[in-house]
Write an enzyme that holds these catalytic residues in place. Sequence first.
Site, PDB file in Angstrom:
ATOM      1  N   GLN A 112       0.836  -1.201   0.000  1.00  0.00           N
ATOM      2  CA  GLN A 112       0.000   0.000   0.000  1.00  0.00           C
ATOM      3  C   GLN A 112       0.868   1.247   0.000  1.00  0.00           C
ATOM      4  OE1 GLN A 112      -3.066   1.185  -1.046  1.00  0.00           O
ATOM      5  NE2 GLN A 112      -3.316  -0.850  -0.248  1.00  0.00           N
ATOM      6  N   HIS A 122       2.398   2.972  -3.145  1.00  0.00           N
ATOM      7  CA  HIS A 122       1.577   3.717  -4.117  1.00  0.00           C
ATOM      8  C   HIS A 122       1.946   5.196  -4.135  1.00  0.00           C
ATOM      9  CE1 HIS A 122      -1.195   1.122  -6.140  1.00  0.00           C
ATOM     10  NE2 HIS A 122      -1.489   0.495  -5.016  1.00  0.00           N
ATOM     11  N   GLU A 131     -10.479   1.155   2.906  1.00  0.00           N
ATOM     12  CA  GLU A 131     -10.617   0.733   1.514  1.00  0.00           C
ATOM     13  C   GLU A 131     -10.306  -0.769   1.391  1.00  0.00           C
ATOM     14  OE1 GLU A 131      -7.609   2.373  -0.977  1.00  0.00           O
ATOM     15  OE2 GLU A 131      -8.658   1.900  -2.847  1.00  0.00           O
ATOM     16  N   HIS A 132      -9.139  -1.182   1.912  1.00  0.00           N
ATOM     17  CA  HIS A 132      -8.741  -2.596   1.913  1.00  0.00           C
ATOM     18  C   HIS A 132      -8.616  -3.058   3.358  1.00  0.00           C
ATOM     19  CE1 HIS A 132      -6.733  -0.778  -1.699  1.00  0.00           C
ATOM     20  NE2 HIS A 132      -7.249  -1.825  -2.295  1.00  0.00           N
ATOM     21  N   ASP A 192      -5.778  -6.924  -6.109  1.00  0.00           N
ATOM     22  CA  ASP A 192      -5.515  -5.774  -6.979  1.00  0.00           C
ATOM     23  C   ASP A 192      -5.460  -6.182  -8.440  1.00  0.00           C
ATOM     24  OD1 ASP A 192      -5.370  -4.012  -4.907  1.00  0.00           O
ATOM     25  OD2 ASP A 192      -3.185  -4.059  -4.734  1.00  0.00           O
ATOM     26  N   HIS A 252     -53.083  17.454  -9.213  1.00  0.00           N
ATOM     27  CA  HIS A 252     -52.783  16.051  -8.938  1.00  0.00           C
ATOM     28  C   HIS A 252     -54.075  15.321  -8.548  1.00  0.00           C
ATOM     29  CE1 HIS A 252     -48.614  17.439  -8.751  1.00  0.00           C
ATOM     30  NE2 HIS A 252     -48.187  16.198  -8.618  1.00  0.00           N
TER      31      HIS A 252
END
Lengths: 440, 440
Positions: free
Chosen positions: B269, B272, B337-338, B371, B430
């Site tokens: 991670q 990145h 996220e993960h 991934d 209506h």
Amino acid sequence: MPKPVQVKRLNSQDIGFIETLLSSLSLPMADDEAIDAAVVKILTAVKAKGDAAVLEFTKQFDRLNVAKVSELEITRPELERAYNELSAVQKNALDVAAQRVRAYHEKQKIEAGCHSWEYEEADGTRLGQKVTPLDRVGIYVPGGKAAYPSSVLMNAIPAKVAGVAEVIMVVPTPDGSRNPLVLAAAYLAGVDRVFTIGGAQAVAALAYGTETIPSVDKIVGPGNAYVAAAKRRVFGTVGIDMIAGPSEILVLCDGSSNPDWVAMDLFSQAEHDEQAQSILLCPDAKFIEQVQDSINRLLPEMPRAKVIEASLTNRALFIQVQDMKQACEIANAIAAEHLEICTVDPRQWADQIRHAGAIFMGNYTSESLGDYCAGPNHVLPTARTARFSSPLGVYDFIKRSSMIEVSEAGAQTLGAIASTLAHGEGLQAHARAAEMRLKK
Amino acid sequence: MPKPVQVKRLNSQDIGFIETLLSSLSLPMADDEAIDAAVVKILTAVKAKGDAAVLEFTKQFDRLNVAKVSELEITRPELERAYNELSAVQKNALDVAAQRVRAYHEKQKIEAGCHSWEYEEADGTRLGQKVTPLDRVGIYVPGGKAAYPSSVLMNAIPAKVAGVAEVIMVVPTPDGSRNPLVLAAAYLAGVDRVFTIGGAQAVAALAYGTETIPSVDKIVGPGNAYVAAAKRRVFGTVGIDMIAGPSEILVLCDGSSNPDWVAMDLFSQAEHDEQAQSILLCPDAKFIEQVQDSINRLLPEMPRAKVIEASLTNRALFIQVQDMKQACEIANAIAAEHLEICTVDPRQWADQIRHAGAIFMGNYTSESLGDYCAGPNHVLPTARTARFSSPLGVYDFIKRSSMIEVSEAGAQTLGAIASTLAHGEGLQAHARAAEMRLKK
């Protein structure tokens, strides 16, 4: 007495027809920098000062002067009382509507895939997705002139059907005036807590939380320009639904319907507000003329004639088309919020429609039945967003997590692939993490 | 050789632990007014001048000087050539990954309710929902240093599985340098057209259309701050996916895993970017120490050690918890996220997780397998948005229309209800529309 309305006419054979049509659909974006600046100030204040800021803005904008935010909460017993004090007719109407909306959304929960699933591969690897309802949702309900109990049902019931544990409603009550039908609807829909706050300060309180008002995970429901700007700004901190534009109806007729019914369906959109848009597509020039006559005959009877007249004059269109097939193509370009197909065998044309928020089939399906009690949601995508978005539904109150369990055997085959691809992307730690799981 | 990294430690028993944790998760919003102003200029120019503006910005930002936008298109035969020229190993890896991603999303299409449905009531009224794929989708693929073929697969395949007729990819190629793996992935994923444009000008071209580039209904895919600002601005004209923040991993360990594997997963991670966040939750202080040791032993081997070191130093956390039950509660607050669950019997803990983009269960399920090639999507909600949003999926490329066909008998019962509720809301047209369908 209103003067006769002449609805603008187009013909699909006009030169530049599609350009004229598309430019008639769009409204200038209300990109008001002043509103946005005011909203930023309110959001910042509520985030920093919590309850104190909420009290201050509520005093300023709604003229409600209380010492504590807890005094702005309406308890469940108070909601229940509002419900019990309704007339028998109103109580029954609200009961039936709530029950039908709930039944439809319960079917939707099953059919629209709001459940977890998983499958196993030959080597024991298991893949799937887990569905979880949102923990806490905020519902914005406008106060004052556009306080709609039906919107309370349409926003709260799908959340509760999805399994949201806590639904918190905010509704401004300027000068303390409360709408008993709105409170009764909140009771029926199972809303957990109600605060009489509104505007950007209510959106801020729900997004950030205060000492008294808990923060939520998503905010849904319509509001004025300040509310819309505030929702845009807090998007990301919380989820939001679509930002709604003026309401629209598109009616497809083959000339076989009652022109009075069609005229009244166009009115029922036009009476919402002066920016609402009503469009008729029809291959039959004589029928278009009949609807025009019905409009001028029926308009004087309508209590909201002034709004209807303004809306029809500014924004309505009667479009003469070559045939029903072409009407469907044009309907796809318009991607209307509400689409009525008032024809013999409406299904054959519905099959050709790709873009519409809701499709009302047959002469007995007036849009107003769908607005209140047919069952499907009346929160629908406006301004051509039906090309890519959906009615509000149970699926808006759940979210998914991917589930991945790779077996030891699976890690051998997948590891080699992942390693190759990771090296190709220059991400060597990704590659190493996969390689470490390979047997020597 | 990098100097030893000391990861910041927290203990769930610290005073103010949750506040410290939550503040460690958030990054200052990059709310850059200068970027936004530049983006508005670009959007306005492309909307007004079409191809000419796209050519001008592409010359200015990517130093590509061509006479016509058609020269910026890469044809399907060129994509196929890029694929055919890959090494056998790379070709196989990409094939297997594409095939597994497609298989997963085909299951998802069925299980996640991407189909039409309808039911009929006793009186003949029919209600349901129609599912339609989007007509045309744009995929933004970053160029330069972060050009990821895996992202092409993850964005394009679900769109194609959903049935999107036309997928248009844009990818900037600064100075004309093209990434053959990215083009090969576009070929494999079935992308229909590729233009070598990027930045806000590519987003504008996809949103508004130009003489050469067709307008799309939704734009997905990651990009830099200009791309993100442009997507926010065109939202409403087209649909967009989530605005992604820096990537995050949260690892839950009971102390039974290999500390080297855990360290490498944290690296994958961290590599990145310097803002990426890696967090370890574990009740076992000794195991935390072992992972810290593994980090310093393994870091010097990593080609991207500088990025990893910066990311771990700035943003990583080791959190000692009381027990695994508490670890799950904290994981729900983080909504990562993960989420890796590296424990004995990971399912018992997965059952307690409500908020995570993807859940990786067991020691063999490294995040990097997910991934690239496990099958589920790697586009996942970041920055705690897993509380209310989902992985990218087939459901993002379809939309729903409500279907309503009220029978004559149904119009009698529903009409009375709708009339009562419409009068309660002061919407008389209506009410009249419903009343007109009642038999005298």
